[in-house]
Design an enzyme around this catalytic site. Structure first.
Site, short mmCIF file in Angstrom:
data_model
loop_
_atom_site.label_atom_id
_atom_site.label_comp_id
_atom_site.label_asym_id
_atom_site.label_seq_id
_atom_site.Cartn_x
_atom_site.Cartn_y
_atom_site.Cartn_z
N GLY A 57 -1.43 13.65 2.96
CA GLY A 57 -1.33 12.41 3.74
C GLY A 57 -0.22 12.46 4.77
N ARG A 58 0.97 12.88 4.35
CA ARG A 58 2.13 12.86 5.26
C ARG A 58 2.08 13.97 6.30
NH1 ARG A 58 3.06 13.94 0.05
NH2 ARG A 58 4.10 15.85 -0.59
N HIS A 79 25.63 -0.23 17.38
CA HIS A 79 26.19 -1.58 17.23
C HIS A 79 25.93 -2.12 15.82
CE1 HIS A 79 27.00 -1.73 21.55
NE2 HIS A 79 25.92 -0.97 21.61
N GLU A 86 -4.03 -1.05 -1.49
CA GLU A 86 -3.64 -1.84 -0.31
C GLU A 86 -4.73 -1.77 0.77
OE1 GLU A 86 -1.78 0.32 -1.92
OE2 GLU A 86 0.34 -0.26 -1.94
N GLU A 132 8.98 12.34 0.40
CA GLU A 132 7.85 12.51 -0.50
C GLU A 132 7.60 14.00 -0.74
OE1 GLU A 132 4.49 9.44 -0.89
OE2 GLU A 132 3.49 11.06 0.15
N LYS A 177 -7.48 8.76 2.85
CA LYS A 177 -7.94 10.08 2.40
C LYS A 177 -8.68 9.96 1.07
CE LYS A 177 -6.14 14.47 0.74
NZ LYS A 177 -4.98 15.33 0.58
N LYS A 190 2.41 2.89 -9.65
CA LYS A 190 1.03 2.41 -9.44
C LYS A 190 0.40 2.01 -10.76
CE LYS A 190 -0.17 5.25 -5.42
NZ LYS A 190 -0.96 6.38 -4.95
O1 LIG Z 1 -4.78 7.99 2.53
P1 LIG Z 1 -4.72 7.38 1.18
O2 LIG Z 1 -5.52 8.15 0.17
O3 LIG Z 1 -5.12 5.93 1.20
O4 LIG Z 1 -3.24 7.47 0.68
C1 LIG Z 1 -2.18 6.80 1.27
C2 LIG Z 1 -0.86 7.19 0.65
O5 LIG Z 1 -0.82 6.77 -0.69
C3 LIG Z 1 -0.14 7.46 -1.70
O6 LIG Z 1 0.58 6.56 -2.47
C4 LIG Z 1 0.69 8.66 -1.37
O7 LIG Z 1 1.97 8.59 -1.90
C5 LIG Z 1 0.76 8.97 0.09
O8 LIG Z 1 1.06 10.33 0.22
C6 LIG Z 1 -0.53 8.65 0.81
O9 LIG Z 1 -0.39 9.00 2.15
#
Ligand SMILES: O=P(O)(O)OC[C@H]1O[C@H](O)[C@H](O)[C@@H](O)[C@@H]1O
Length: 544
Positions: free
Chosen positions: A277-278, A396, A226, A365, A220, A511
């Site tokens: 995002g979530r 188990h 990453e 979150e 987004k 971060k």
């Molecule tokens: O979709 P992006 O901008 O790469 O973000 C990916 C993710 O990174 C962040 O650390 C947020 O905590 C998430 O809510 C998000 O979904």
């Protein structure tokens, strides 16, 4: 939980919400919680109770006879929902009011419109709640449909690697894995999320034919460390194999993000700043990958199921018939009044193997917050710790603690009458699916009613609250409904606690520090001296 902080000055007086403890329903519920319903008492769980304590919507049924509630408790919870104006807040969300904010403080200040992404079905006698957002999504959906038709016709690609993390990975991945019974022939999807180089390496090694592989980079913000690192790594691999990334790479990103650079990609899909995002699995974050792997029609059925659950959440004002609100209230009862810190979500469906992982982000979150919407530290508990694994495997492993441990773990079981593939066998008079479901029902009842014997080692106290969510079969429609059930459960709980469930400031500090560590690594790589006196360098030097 701190209730004051020198760093937190209230700039604006007067709250629109009574404080939690002043809510008449909270006072009433605290009174009831002194002597809550005893599930382990003789005949506490009866057929009449089981028949009465259930609700259905969108092909899902919620059984809650095994929660520590009676009708008076549900009435009081219903009053709590009214006093905290949950329907007003849900309507504000779906209508596109700016609700992702903390009053008088710097915050995201955004609308929250994941529901508009699936408000695309009604024949428009009823306009969508947030028309502009739904219309924009319609444009993306028709672009996606055309792209899918093109891919089906040309048959150039068999595999797709999705690169993304957090909301750009967990929800979409959980949905894809959940619908393997609906996968298109000769299509496979792979996922790379971790910046651990072994994640990408293992996926790349497993690809049968790189020349027939699409890479969908999903972010987004278009700036996540990453994802950008993995994109570069995979691009580099394509080049090394003599392939042109421009013919293989597509992207999903926010309009105007650093990744919004159509010249670099085969095709670009867009999501919008009002999709968290979530909450993005039913936006283009999930769309292209799911439509590639499962077919466009199946993706549309996921949206339909989610949309129907949206209607249940906003349209059904009786809490006993509103699945997300009922689940939210039962959760608040367990968390705030019975004092339970965690919640296990236990799907009796191997297909839901990553569903709890998605719920961890969705719930923790969203509701792992310590201030209310006006910036005041809360003096009541908010989101629980979410965990869980599919049954029967979990039985188990960790169920010992669930039955006899010193902490009570409320559980939400999820199960289905039929399997997806229908590949089953009658062994000793029952099918595997029936064996699976017998275990689900047995665990729910065992937790609730317990079993007292003279041997303490074999004693089960019982009275351990849980509920059961049942569907006929985990198909795309039902999965969409299940996803939205949890999205709205989380939102309703945030509304009840009067917190902002739509930002994630708590992930920032780590971060920032990680970037400072990277500066040290850069110096080390260049052979420059690093100061021996600060914590960060001292820690880096601990790496064996
Ligand atoms: O979709 P992006 O901008 O790469 O973000 C990916 C993710 O990174 C962040 O650390 C947020 O905590 C998430 O809510 C998000 O979904």
């Amino acid at each position: 939980i701190p209730t004051t902080s020198p760093g937190l000055m209230r700039l604006k007086g007067g709250s629109s919400m009574p404080t939690w403890s002043d809510n008449p329903a909270v006072i009433k519920l605290r009174e009831i919680a002194k002597n809550p319903y005893d599930l382990s008492a003789k005949d506490a769980i009866s057929p009449a109770r089981i028949n009465m304590m259930q609700a259905s919507a969108c092909g899902l049924k919620l059984l809650y006879a095994t929660e520590r509630v009676d009708e008076a408790t549900v009435d009081a919870l219903s009053n709590l929902a009214k006093e905290r104006d949950v329907f007003g807040k849900m309507k504000a969300m779906m209508d596109g009011e700016v609700i992702n904010k903390i009053e008088s403080y710097e915050s995201e200040n955004r609308k929250v419109l994941h529901t508009a992404m699936r408000d695309v079905f009604d024949k428009r006698n009823e306009a969508p709640a947030a028309k502009e957002a739904s219309d924009l999504e319609m444009t993306e959906l028709s672009k996606l449909k055309d792209w899918c038709n093109k891919l089906d016709k040309e048959k150039t690609f068999t595999d797709l690697i999705l690169i993304g993390i957090g909301g750009s990975d967990l929800g979409p991945r959980a949905l894809y894995l959940a619908l393997q019974g609906y996968k298109k022939d000769n299509r496979r999807v792979h996922f790379v999320s971790n910046v651990d180089p072994d994640d990408a390496a293992m996926v790349l090694k497993s690809i049968p034919d790189l020349s027939k592989t699409l890479v969908l980079v999903c972010s987004k913000s278009g700036g996540t460390l990453e994802t950008l690192t993995n994109e570069q790594l995979v691009r580099d691999y394509f080049v090394k194999k003599g392939l042109d990334p421009k013919k293989h790479f597509a992207c999903v990103t926010g309009k105007g993000s650093p990744m919004d650079n159509p010249a670099e990609y085969l095709i670009s899909f867009y999501m919008f700043d009002y999709i968290g995002g979530r909450y993005s699995a039913t936006s283009m974050v999930g769309g292209p990958m799911l439509a590639f792997g499962l077919g466009y029609q199946n993706y549309e059925m996921i949206l339909k199921g989610a949309h129907d659950m949206d209607r249940n959440a906003i349209g059904e004002k009786d809490v006993r018939k509103n699945l997300p609100l009922l689940l939210a209230l039962l959760g608040v009862w367990n968390r705030n009044f019975l004092g339970h810190q965690t919640l296990a979500v236990l799907p009796y469906s191997q297909a839901l193997v990553r569903f709890t992982a998605h719920l961890q982000q969705l719930d923790m979150e969203s509701n792992g917050k310590h201030i209310d919407r006006e910036g005041r530290f809360v003096d009541y508990a908010t989101g629980p710790i979410i965990w869980g694994e599919p049954g029967t495997n979990g039985q188990h492993s960790f169920y010992q603690l669930i039955h006899q441990g010193t902490d009570v773990v409320p559980c939400e079981f999820v199960g289905f009458t039929n399997s997806q593939f229908g590949m089953d066998l009658d062994v000793k008079g029952t099918t595997s699916q029936q064996k699976l479901n017998s275990n689900l029902l047995a665990q729910s009842l065992a937790m609730a009613q317990g079993h007292i014997t003279s041997n303490p080692n074999k004693c089960f106290d019982g009275n351990r609250p849980n509920c059961v969510i049942l569907g006929k079969k985990l198909d795309p429609y039902t999965l969409g409904a299940l996803l939205a059930l949890y999205e709205h459960k989380v939102a309703f709980q945030g509304f009840l606690w009067d917190i902002n469930s739509f930002d994630q400031e708590g992930v920032q500090l780590g971060k920032v520090l990680a970037n400072q560590f990277l500066d040290i690594y850069q110096k080390v790589n260049k052979g420059e001296a690093v100061p021996a006196t600060d914590n960060l360098s001292a820690l880096v030097q601990q790496m064996p």
